[in-house]
Design a protein around this motif. Structure first.
Motif, mmCIF file in Angstrom:
data_model
loop_
_atom_site.group_PDB
_atom_site.id
_atom_site.type_symbol
_atom_site.label_atom_id
_atom_site.label_comp_id
_atom_site.label_asym_id
_atom_site.label_seq_id
_atom_site.Cartn_x
_atom_site.Cartn_y
_atom_site.Cartn_z
ATOM 1 N N GLY A 172 1.876 6.686 2.608
ATOM 2 C CA GLY A 172 1.889 6.811 4.048
ATOM 3 C C GLY A 172 2.426 5.553 4.694
ATOM 4 N N LEU A 173 2.779 5.664 5.972
ATOM 5 C CA LEU A 173 3.337 4.537 6.710
ATOM 6 C C LEU A 173 2.981 4.684 8.175
ATOM 7 C CD1 LEU A 173 5.328 2.067 6.624
ATOM 8 C CD2 LEU A 173 7.126 3.714 7.212
ATOM 9 N N TYR A 174 2.568 3.567 8.777
ATOM 10 C CA TYR A 174 2.380 3.518 10.221
ATOM 11 C C TYR A 174 3.576 2.766 10.793
ATOM 12 C CZ TYR A 174 0.776 2.004 14.795
ATOM 13 O OH TYR A 174 0.692 1.768 16.145
ATOM 14 N N ASP A 175 4.288 3.390 11.706
ATOM 15 C CA ASP A 175 5.455 2.794 12.326
ATOM 16 C C ASP A 175 5.212 2.763 13.826
ATOM 17 O OD1 ASP A 175 8.057 1.892 12.882
ATOM 18 O OD2 ASP A 175 8.844 3.943 12.929
ATOM 19 N N GLY A 176 4.853 1.594 14.332
ATOM 20 C CA GLY A 176 4.587 1.501 15.754
ATOM 21 C C GLY A 176 4.007 0.165 16.134
ATOM 22 N N VAL A 177 3.464 0.119 17.335
ATOM 23 C CA VAL A 177 2.825 -1.086 17.857
ATOM 24 C C VAL A 177 1.329 -0.818 17.922
ATOM 25 C CG1 VAL A 177 2.677 -2.677 19.811
ATOM 26 C CG2 VAL A 177 4.887 -1.643 19.206
ATOM 27 N N PRO A 178 0.543 -1.530 17.093
ATOM 28 C CA PRO A 178 -0.915 -1.312 17.115
ATOM 29 C C PRO A 178 -1.497 -1.539 18.513
ATOM 30 C CG PRO A 178 -0.269 -2.655 15.236
ATOM 31 C CD PRO A 178 0.952 -2.522 16.111
ATOM 32 N N LEU A 179 -2.536 -0.804 18.831
ATOM 33 C CA LEU A 179 -3.154 -0.892 20.159
ATOM 34 C C LEU A 179 -3.463 -2.324 20.595
ATOM 35 C CD1 LEU A 179 -5.542 2.205 20.093
ATOM 36 C CD2 LEU A 179 -3.361 1.959 21.297
ATOM 37 N N VAL B 171 -6.530 8.255 7.165
ATOM 38 C CA VAL B 171 -7.454 7.287 7.769
ATOM 39 C C VAL B 171 -6.850 5.886 7.734
ATOM 40 C CG1 VAL B 171 -9.708 6.149 7.483
ATOM 41 C CG2 VAL B 171 -9.524 8.650 7.328
ATOM 42 N N HIS B 172 -6.235 5.528 6.612
ATOM 43 C CA HIS B 172 -5.608 4.218 6.449
ATOM 44 C C HIS B 172 -4.551 3.988 7.534
ATOM 45 C CE1 HIS B 172 -4.065 0.926 3.738
ATOM 46 N NE2 HIS B 172 -2.990 1.137 4.477
ATOM 47 N N GLU B 173 -3.680 4.959 7.755
ATOM 48 C CA GLU B 173 -2.602 4.792 8.738
ATOM 49 C C GLU B 173 -3.138 4.820 10.170
ATOM 50 O OE1 GLU B 173 -0.081 3.602 7.422
ATOM 51 O OE2 GLU B 173 -0.432 4.312 5.381
ATOM 52 N N ILE B 174 -4.136 5.627 10.441
ATOM 53 C CA ILE B 174 -4.776 5.608 11.764
ATOM 54 C C ILE B 174 -5.398 4.234 12.013
ATOM 55 C CG2 ILE B 174 -6.726 6.507 13.104
ATOM 56 C CD1 ILE B 174 -6.063 9.288 11.957
ATOM 57 N N ALA B 175 -6.004 3.674 10.996
ATOM 58 C CA ALA B 175 -6.607 2.346 11.142
ATOM 59 C C ALA B 175 -5.560 1.302 11.525
ATOM 60 C CB ALA B 175 -7.317 1.952 9.850
ATOM 61 N N ILE C 289 2.949 8.135 12.385
ATOM 62 C CA ILE C 289 2.245 8.072 11.104
ATOM 63 C C ILE C 289 2.992 9.054 10.214
ATOM 64 C CG2 ILE C 289 0.141 8.712 9.867
ATOM 65 C CD1 ILE C 289 -1.419 7.685 12.312
ATOM 66 N N ILE C 290 3.469 8.546 9.090
ATOM 67 C CA ILE C 290 4.246 9.375 8.174
ATOM 68 C C ILE C 290 3.484 9.487 6.859
ATOM 69 C CG2 ILE C 290 6.460 9.688 7.018
ATOM 70 C CD1 ILE C 290 7.541 7.576 9.119
ATOM 71 N N ILE C 291 3.309 10.705 6.397
ATOM 72 C CA ILE C 291 2.682 10.967 5.106
ATOM 73 C C ILE C 291 3.792 11.469 4.181
ATOM 74 C CG2 ILE C 291 0.852 12.198 3.875
ATOM 75 C CD1 ILE C 291 -0.155 10.303 6.139
ATOM 76 N N PHE C 292 3.922 10.843 3.017
ATOM 77 C CA PHE C 292 5.011 11.163 2.097
ATOM 78 C C PHE C 292 4.527 12.119 1.011
ATOM 79 C CE2 PHE C 292 6.020 6.987 3.887
ATOM 80 C CZ PHE C 292 7.238 7.304 4.487
ATOM 81 N N GLN C 293 5.034 13.351 1.082
ATOM 82 C CA GLN C 293 4.563 14.411 0.196
ATOM 83 C C GLN C 293 4.868 14.132 -1.278
ATOM 84 O OE1 GLN C 293 5.568 18.404 1.351
ATOM 85 N NE2 GLN C 293 5.046 19.247 -0.639
ATOM 86 N N GLU C 294 6.118 13.873 -1.622
ATOM 87 C CA GLU C 294 6.472 13.708 -3.035
ATOM 88 C C GLU C 294 5.789 12.506 -3.666
ATOM 89 O OE1 GLU C 294 10.723 13.896 -3.595
ATOM 90 O OE2 GLU C 294 10.852 15.799 -2.517
ATOM 91 N N ASP C 295 5.692 11.408 -2.918
ATOM 92 C CA ASP C 295 5.017 10.222 -3.443
ATOM 93 C C ASP C 295 3.535 10.494 -3.679
ATOM 94 O OD1 ASP C 295 7.316 8.469 -3.425
ATOM 95 O OD2 ASP C 295 7.118 8.352 -1.250
ATOM 96 N N THR C 296 2.924 11.237 -2.759
ATOM 97 C CA THR C 296 1.507 11.574 -2.918
ATOM 98 C C THR C 296 1.294 12.482 -4.117
ATOM 99 O OG1 THR C 296 1.145 11.354 -0.528
ATOM 100 C CG2 THR C 296 -0.513 12.580 -1.783
ATOM 101 N N LEU C 297 2.107 13.519 -4.215
ATOM 102 C CA LEU C 297 1.959 14.458 -5.333
ATOM 103 C C LEU C 297 2.213 13.773 -6.673
ATOM 104 C CD1 LEU C 297 3.615 17.660 -3.830
ATOM 105 C CD2 LEU C 297 1.174 17.122 -4.015
ATOM 106 N N ALA C 298 3.143 12.825 -6.707
ATOM 107 C CA ALA C 298 3.436 12.105 -7.951
ATOM 108 C C ALA C 298 2.261 11.234 -8.394
ATOM 109 C CB ALA C 298 4.686 11.247 -7.780
ATOM 110 N N ALA C 299 1.428 10.831 -7.436
ATOM 111 C CA ALA C 299 0.295 9.959 -7.747
ATOM 112 C C ALA C 299 -0.977 10.727 -8.092
ATOM 113 C CB ALA C 299 0.014 9.038 -6.555
#
Length: 123
Positions: A54-61, A103-107, A77-87
């Motif tokens: 996953g990746l958070y791309d933005g300006v934190p609050l 939760v990690h990216e929301i944080a 917030i981007i969740i990467f399907q292939e990377d997740t499934l590979a893990a």
């Protein structure tokens, strides 16, 4: 280790993970969109084998100032399907990993850094 899941099944796992985030927390989020992409594409200065779930791309609050909102694109917030499934090696593992990643990216949106997240078990 790798698990197969259709895009619809993976999207449902991400949707369920978001549904598990307390409403009070979701209400405090500001200008954020959640996306699913196939895989993380490493930046030119990164190891070409870099994989992210996953990746958070933005300006934190906490880093936003009064002029931030004028014309700002939504944070992503981007969740990467292939990377997740590979893990992962099972549906249960995918669901757990997606929940942790969401939760990690929301944080990160709230300004919480990786070190703190790892210490709290959300790494």
């Amino acid at each position: 280790m790798s698990f197969s899941m259709t895009p619809d099944e993976f999207e449902a796992a991400v949707s369920d993970a978001l549904d598990n985030v307390p409403d009070r927390l979701l209400a405090m989020m500001d200008n954020v969109a959640v996306f699913i992409e196939d895989r993380y594409e490493p930046l030119p200065d990164e190891d070409p084998h870099t994989s992210l779930l996953g990746l958070y791309d933005g300006v934190p609050l906490p880093e936003r100032d009064d002029g931030w909102a004028a014309g700002s694109m939504p944070d992503r917030i981007i969740i990467f399907q292939e990377d997740t499934l590979a893990a992962c090696s099972s549906r249960e593992e995918v669901i757990a990993e997606v929940q942790i990643t969401v939760v990690h990216e929301i944080a990160h949106h709230f300004g919480i850094d990786d070190e703190t997240l790892h210490r709290l078990g959300w790494g």
